[in-house]
Design a protein around this motif. Sequence first.
Motif, PDB file in Angstrom:
ATOM      1  N   LEU A 117       0.826  -1.195   0.000  1.00  0.00           N
ATOM      2  CA  LEU A 117       0.000   0.000   0.000  1.00  0.00           C
ATOM      3  C   LEU A 117       0.865   1.250   0.000  1.00  0.00           C
ATOM      4  O   LEU A 117       1.948   1.268   0.584  1.00  0.00           O
ATOM      5  CB  LEU A 117      -0.906   0.036   1.236  1.00  0.00           C
ATOM      6  CG  LEU A 117      -1.968  -1.052   1.364  1.00  0.00           C
ATOM      7  CD1 LEU A 117      -2.655  -0.946   2.722  1.00  0.00           C
ATOM      8  CD2 LEU A 117      -2.992  -0.944   0.243  1.00  0.00           C
ATOM      9  N   VAL A 118       0.359   2.286  -0.640  1.00  0.00           N
ATOM     10  CA  VAL A 118       0.992   3.603  -0.549  1.00  0.00           C
ATOM     11  C   VAL A 118       0.825   4.102   0.882  1.00  0.00           C
ATOM     12  O   VAL A 118      -0.197   3.831   1.533  1.00  0.00           O
ATOM     13  CB  VAL A 118       0.333   4.580  -1.541  1.00  0.00           C
ATOM     14  CG1 VAL A 118       0.854   5.997  -1.359  1.00  0.00           C
ATOM     15  CG2 VAL A 118       0.541   4.101  -2.965  1.00  0.00           C
ATOM     16  N   ASP A 119       1.819   4.805   1.394  1.00  0.00           N
ATOM     17  CA  ASP A 119       1.704   5.393   2.722  1.00  0.00           C
ATOM     18  C   ASP A 119       0.412   6.202   2.813  1.00  0.00           C
ATOM     19  O   ASP A 119       0.097   6.995   1.923  1.00  0.00           O
ATOM     20  CB  ASP A 119       2.911   6.296   2.998  1.00  0.00           C
ATOM     21  CG  ASP A 119       2.815   6.996   4.329  1.00  0.00           C
ATOM     22  OD1 ASP A 119       3.078   6.357   5.357  1.00  0.00           O
ATOM     23  OD2 ASP A 119       2.441   8.199   4.318  1.00  0.00           O
ATOM     24  N   ALA A 120      -0.358   6.002   3.878  1.00  0.00           N
ATOM     25  CA  ALA A 120      -1.674   6.619   4.001  1.00  0.00           C
ATOM     26  C   ALA A 120      -1.595   8.141   3.995  1.00  0.00           C
ATOM     27  O   ALA A 120      -2.449   8.818   3.398  1.00  0.00           O
ATOM     28  CB  ALA A 120      -2.369   6.134   5.263  1.00  0.00           C
ATOM     29  N   ASP A 121      -0.593   8.703   4.658  1.00  0.00           N
ATOM     30  CA  ASP A 121      -0.468  10.166   4.687  1.00  0.00           C
ATOM     31  C   ASP A 121      -0.141  10.705   3.293  1.00  0.00           C
ATOM     32  O   ASP A 121      -0.650  11.761   2.890  1.00  0.00           O
ATOM     33  CB  ASP A 121       0.609  10.597   5.685  1.00  0.00           C
ATOM     34  CG  ASP A 121       0.197  10.360   7.127  1.00  0.00           C
ATOM     35  OD1 ASP A 121      -1.022  10.412   7.406  1.00  0.00           O
ATOM     36  OD2 ASP A 121       1.073  10.116   7.964  1.00  0.00           O
TER      37      ASP A 121
END
Length: 240
Positions: A117-121
Motif C-alpha cells: 500500500l501507498v503510505d496513508a499520509d
Amino acid sequence: MTGAAALRALHHGPGLPLVLPGPWDAGSAKAFADAGFPALATPSAGVAAALGYADGEVPPDEMFAAIGRIARAVDVPVTADVEDGYGLGARELVARLAEAGAVGCNLEDGDRTTGGLVDADRQTDRLAEVRAVAGDALVINARVDTYVRGAGGVAETVRRGRLYATAGADCVYPILAPPEELAELAAGIGLPLNALAVPDGPAPRELGALGAARVTFGPWQQRRAMAAIAAKARELRGGG
C-alpha cells in the motif's frame, strides 16, 4: 446541475444503493444508459481487456481516449477508474478527466510496484491535491486496497478511509471487503461506501442493506459479455 453534482446527488446512502454498471466501450455504455441507469462507472480492468491489454498495463493516453468514447456515447454522468492516476500530477489528472468527459474517478492506494500500500499520509496528500484542483467538479471515490493487498482489515481500512475523508473524498471504496463488514466500515468511515458486486456474491440490493451506498462491478460485466460471445462463437463454429 453539473455532471458532478448530479452524480453526487445520486448517492442516497445505505439501503438504496446507487448501482453503477461498468461499460468497457461506447456500445456497452449506450446499452446500460438506454436501460435506464442514471450513471456509469468505467472499470480499468474491463477497459484494458477490451483494448487488448492486461489490467494495469494500458497506456494512459489509450485509457483516457477510451473513457472519452464512453462519456461521449451517453447523456448520463460517467465516473472513471484511473487506477493510481498514472503518475500524473493533480492538475494534469483533473484536466485529462475533464477533457474525457468524466465527472468522477476512482483513485487507489495500492502500490503496483511493491504489491503493498501507498503510505496513508502520502495518499491523503495526493487526494487533497486533486480535490484542491478540481473543486466540486469531480466526485472522488477513494479506493482502499487493504483487503486486496492483505494489509489490514476493518481497523486499517477505517483509519485510511477517515484520512481520505479529511482530504475531500466523496466516497470510499474498500474493494473486496467482506460483505458482513460493510456496515462497520460505513459507520466507522462516515462517507458513502462503494461495494464491489462479484459473481455468486450478494446482489446490489443486499449490499445496500449491508451498508453500501453505491455498487460497482469491476470487470465482471465485460467478462460475462465476452463469455456469451465465446459461447455463441462455439455454437456457430459447431453448426458450420
